[in-house]
Design a protein around this motif. Structure first.
Motif, PDB file in Angstrom:
ATOM      1  N   CYS A   7      45.901  40.389  19.992  1.00  0.00           N
ATOM      2  CA  CYS A   7      45.482  40.973  21.069  1.00  0.00           C
ATOM      3  C   CYS A   7      46.454  41.307  22.132  1.00  0.00           C
ATOM      4  CB  CYS A   7      44.556  39.949  21.749  1.00  0.00           C
ATOM      5  SG  CYS A   7      45.256  38.657  22.309  1.00  0.00           S
ATOM      6  N   LEU A   8      46.198  42.139  23.203  1.00  0.00           N
ATOM      7  CA  LEU A   8      47.202  42.506  24.160  1.00  0.00           C
ATOM      8  C   LEU A   8      47.649  41.250  24.937  1.00  0.00           C
ATOM      9  CD1 LEU A   8      44.984  45.476  25.441  1.00  0.00           C
ATOM     10  CD2 LEU A   8      47.016  45.691  24.113  1.00  0.00           C
ATOM     11  N   VAL A   9      48.437  41.212  25.573  1.00  0.00           N
ATOM     12  CA  VAL A   9      48.705  40.443  26.913  1.00  0.00           C
ATOM     13  C   VAL A   9      48.966  41.159  28.195  1.00  0.00           C
ATOM     14  CG1 VAL A   9      50.406  38.345  27.722  1.00  0.00           C
ATOM     15  CG2 VAL A   9      49.955  39.009  25.213  1.00  0.00           C
ATOM     16  N   THR A  10      47.983  40.876  29.029  1.00  0.00           N
ATOM     17  CA  THR A  10      47.958  41.489  29.997  1.00  0.00           C
ATOM     18  C   THR A  10      47.549  40.761  31.360  1.00  0.00           C
ATOM     19  OG1 THR A  10      45.534  41.967  29.803  1.00  0.00           O
ATOM     20  CG2 THR A  10      47.100  43.745  29.090  1.00  0.00           C
ATOM     21  N   ASP A  11      47.612  41.318  32.585  1.00  0.00           N
ATOM     22  CA  ASP A  11      47.102  40.752  33.966  1.00  0.00           C
ATOM     23  C   ASP A  11      45.719  41.305  34.397  1.00  0.00           C
ATOM     24  OD1 ASP A  11      49.631  39.625  34.117  1.00  0.00           O
ATOM     25  OD2 ASP A  11      50.348  41.415  35.125  1.00  0.00           O
ATOM     26  N   GLY A  12      44.899  40.343  34.848  1.00  0.00           N
ATOM     27  CA  GLY A  12      43.590  40.889  35.297  1.00  0.00           C
ATOM     28  C   GLY A  12      42.808  40.017  35.739  1.00  0.00           C
ATOM     29  N   GLY A  13      41.518  40.368  35.908  1.00  0.00           N
ATOM     30  CA  GLY A  13      40.389  39.312  36.442  1.00  0.00           C
ATOM     31  C   GLY A  13      39.018  39.930  36.511  1.00  0.00           C
ATOM     32  N   GLY A  14      38.163  39.152  36.819  1.00  0.00           N
ATOM     33  CA  GLY A  14      36.635  39.650  36.696  1.00  0.00           C
ATOM     34  C   GLY A  14      35.746  38.355  37.517  1.00  0.00           C
ATOM     35  N   ALA A  15      34.777  38.973  37.878  1.00  0.00           N
ATOM     36  CA  ALA A  15      33.794  37.824  38.513  1.00  0.00           C
ATOM     37  C   ALA A  15      32.364  38.341  38.321  1.00  0.00           C
ATOM     38  CB  ALA A  15      34.018  37.579  40.063  1.00  0.00           C
ATOM     39  N   LEU A  16      31.397  37.290  38.698  1.00  0.00           N
ATOM     40  CA  LEU A  16      30.040  37.517  38.559  1.00  0.00           C
ATOM     41  C   LEU A  16      29.130  36.948  39.466  1.00  0.00           C
ATOM     42  CD1 LEU A  16      29.488  36.791  34.447  1.00  0.00           C
ATOM     43  CD2 LEU A  16      29.489  39.153  35.847  1.00  0.00           C
ATOM     44  N   ILE A  17      28.146  37.519  40.205  1.00  0.00           N
ATOM     45  CA  ILE A  17      27.256  36.707  40.906  1.00  0.00           C
ATOM     46  C   ILE A  17      25.992  36.554  40.427  1.00  0.00           C
ATOM     47  CG2 ILE A  17      26.213  36.451  43.153  1.00  0.00           C
ATOM     48  CD1 ILE A  17      28.747  38.117  44.288  1.00  0.00           C
ATOM     49  N   LEU A  18      25.543  35.341  40.339  1.00  0.00           N
ATOM     50  CA  LEU A  18      24.171  35.187  39.428  1.00  0.00           C
ATOM     51  C   LEU A  18      23.285  34.327  40.822  1.00  0.00           C
ATOM     52  CD1 LEU A  18      26.325  34.626  37.230  1.00  0.00           C
ATOM     53  CD2 LEU A  18      24.192  33.818  36.036  1.00  0.00           C
TER      54      LEU A  18
END
Lengths: 136, 379
Positions: free
Chosen positions: B203-214
């Motif tokens: 895999c790659l090695v990167t920066d980032g993020g994500g979010a969810l609302i339930l």
């Protein structure tokens, strides 16, 4: 290669017998007195049935090559390429190890080849069980 | 858990993915969280449940200005977010909270505000693996692979096709890190990392993020976007040390988690339109196809080599390009969930036409943990 930077195990009260065994030239496993299962890594109860009635014993040192990778990147204390292997012990458990006295190549490292235990002294307190081709 | 009682009503990644040296890890969480709150039309004060892994819920609650009545800091590696979704769904259904925010941010490449991974010398990994020269995930995660290939007759060329077809998906995705065409030859001639895997199979090695609302499905219709329902969920763990897996031919955690999710959803693999299988390394989609019940293990290599998981194939897999080509900050599960949600909303860059059911399977700490979420866009 720089051996001083190499990762060394820090034994705990539950694993000390294993490291004492390796220093004495024995591969020590444990066997449950209740269900007869031989297991590894060390702990003072049986991971199969929960019994505290377990006994330490010296394994035969016979094994076969179960799987491996050959690391091509630099690592402290190792000269790449080198294999990191998992061996199947005759008594049942598997363990991670290095394979010595054998070229570190896919051609020489054949799955299911017969192996036997050897011991590699790292310092006065730690000796590592390693494996070599049987009869080498 | 009952089907379709909880829905995803907000989903977004960080504004940028890749190399983000001007943001610390907690700010990546916040960037993803703010984008997701905007996506759902909410403010931090509307959130009463919070889950995260790479930082603690306490850090995040304070940073974002949230006063939660329910938190989950489950941290079992890259599938932590699948498990957060599962726990959040249970919490919402039982009334512990109403609106859950799950955040992820990871400065995996730039390492800003993120401590380096360290191995303790006194646990099983430190005592029984590290002394043999393990040096990061590429030296550990692929260890079962040669056994799997021998047991099931999988070839190097079949395995190389995993990277090839995922690059085809990535080529359709403007946010993917790598989009250039790959061939089997290019994969098999790329630099060896840990035999049998080469650089284009890692895999790659990167920066980032994500979010969810339930939130509850009953409230979901009041949000700006089409709700994505949680149809089924599963989770399990096995072992922190790869050498001690019950089998190298299959992952127990994956099987338990997958079977639980399918049972809960009341579906079989035949009902699945879209599939995400966490791919930190190229062998994982093969394990996923068999351990989730799609086919016997000996069929997986040929199934991928025959382009069944590629664009136009009958089972689209890792349609964002995956950890191999899209992005991978270290704990990838959040990005797989984001792609499942996009597919169920019908807005993915490589949209699978008419997709109604998406299975999103993650692993954590290599084969140590697993979480599976089955989404549907129909209630």
């Amino acid at each position: 290669m720089n051996d001083s930077a190499r990762a060394k195990p820090l034994p705990t009260p539950e694993t000390q017998h294993y490291w004492d065994g390796a220093a004495a030239g024995e591969l020590r496993l444990q066997r449950c007195q209740a269900c007869s299962k031989a297991y590894f890594p060390p702990r003072p109860f049986c991971p199969a049935c929960g019994s505290r009635g377990v006994r330490v014993f010296a394994a035969s040192g016979k094994a076969t090559l179960y799987s491996y990778i050959i690391n091509h990147r630099a690592a402290p204390g190792f000269t790449a390429p080198y294999a990191i292997a998992v061996v199947q012990l005759a008594e049942g458990p598997r363990l991670m190890t290095n394979i010595i006295d054998c070229p570190q190549t896919p051609e020489a490292l054949v799955l299911d080849m017969a192996l036997e235990v050897a011991f590699q002294k790292l310092d006065d307190t730690i000796t590592l069980p390693v494996f070599r081709p049987a009869g080498a | 858990m009952r089907r379709n009682q909880v829905a995803v009503v907000g989903a977004a990644e960080t504004t940028r993915l890749g190399v983000i040296p001007d943001m610390s890890q907690i700010q990546l969480h916040a960037d993803a969280a703010l984008n997701t709150l905007a996506d759902a039309g909410l403010k931090p004060g509307d959130i009463d449940g919070l889950a995260c892994a790479a930082e603690t819920p306490t850090q995040l609650a304070h940073y974002l200005g949230i006063t939660p009545t329910w938190v989950d800091g489950t941290h079992v590696g890259g599938c932590s977010f699948m498990i957060h979704v599962r726990h959040a769904a249970a919490a919402i259904e039982t009334g512990l909270c109403k609106t859950v925010l799950i955040t992820h941010g990871e400065s995996g490449r730039s390492l800003i505000g993120k401590p380096p991974r360290s191995v303790r010398a006194d646990n099983f990994e430190g005592q029984f693996e590290a002394p043999y020269g393990t040096n990061g995930r590429p030296t550990q995660f692929p260890i079962p692979l040669l056994r799997f290939m021998k047991t099931y007759g999988i070839t190097q060329e079949q395995l190389a096709m995993v990277s090839v077809v995922q690059r085809e998906w990535a080529a359709k995705n403007p946010r993917a890190s790598y989009k250039d065409k790959l061939t089997v030859e290019a994969v098999l001639n790329s630099r060896m990392i840990a035999y049998p895997l080469r650089i284009l199979q890692c895999c790659l090695v990167t920066d980032g993020g994500g979010a969810l609302i339930l939130t509850s499905a009953d409230r979901a219709a009041d949000f700006p976007h089409k709700p994505v329902y949680v149809l089924g969920t599963g989770e399990s763990v096995e072992t922190p040390v790869v050498s001690q897996m019950e089998s190298f031919n299959s992952s127990r955690a994956w099987r338990v988690s997958g079977a639980q999710a399918f049972r809960e959803a009341g579906i079989t693999p035949r009902d699945v339109d879209h599939l995400m299988i966490y791919d930190a390394f190229a062998h994982l989609p093969l394990y996923g196809l068999c351990d989730l019940g799609f086919m016997p293990p000996e069929a997986t290599g040929e199934f991928i080599a025959n382009r069944n998981t590629a664009p136009g194939g009958k089972l689209p897999v890792n349609t964002n390009g995956g950890g191999l080509s899209y992005m991978h900050s270290g704990m990838y599960g959040m990005y797989a969930l984001q792609e499942s949600v996009r597919q169920m909303r019908g807005i993915a860059p490589a949209q699978v036409s008419g997709a109604r059911i998406s299975v999103c399977h993650g692993n954590g700490d290599m084969f140590g943990a697993a979480g599976t979420i089955i989404f549907s866009n129909q209630r």
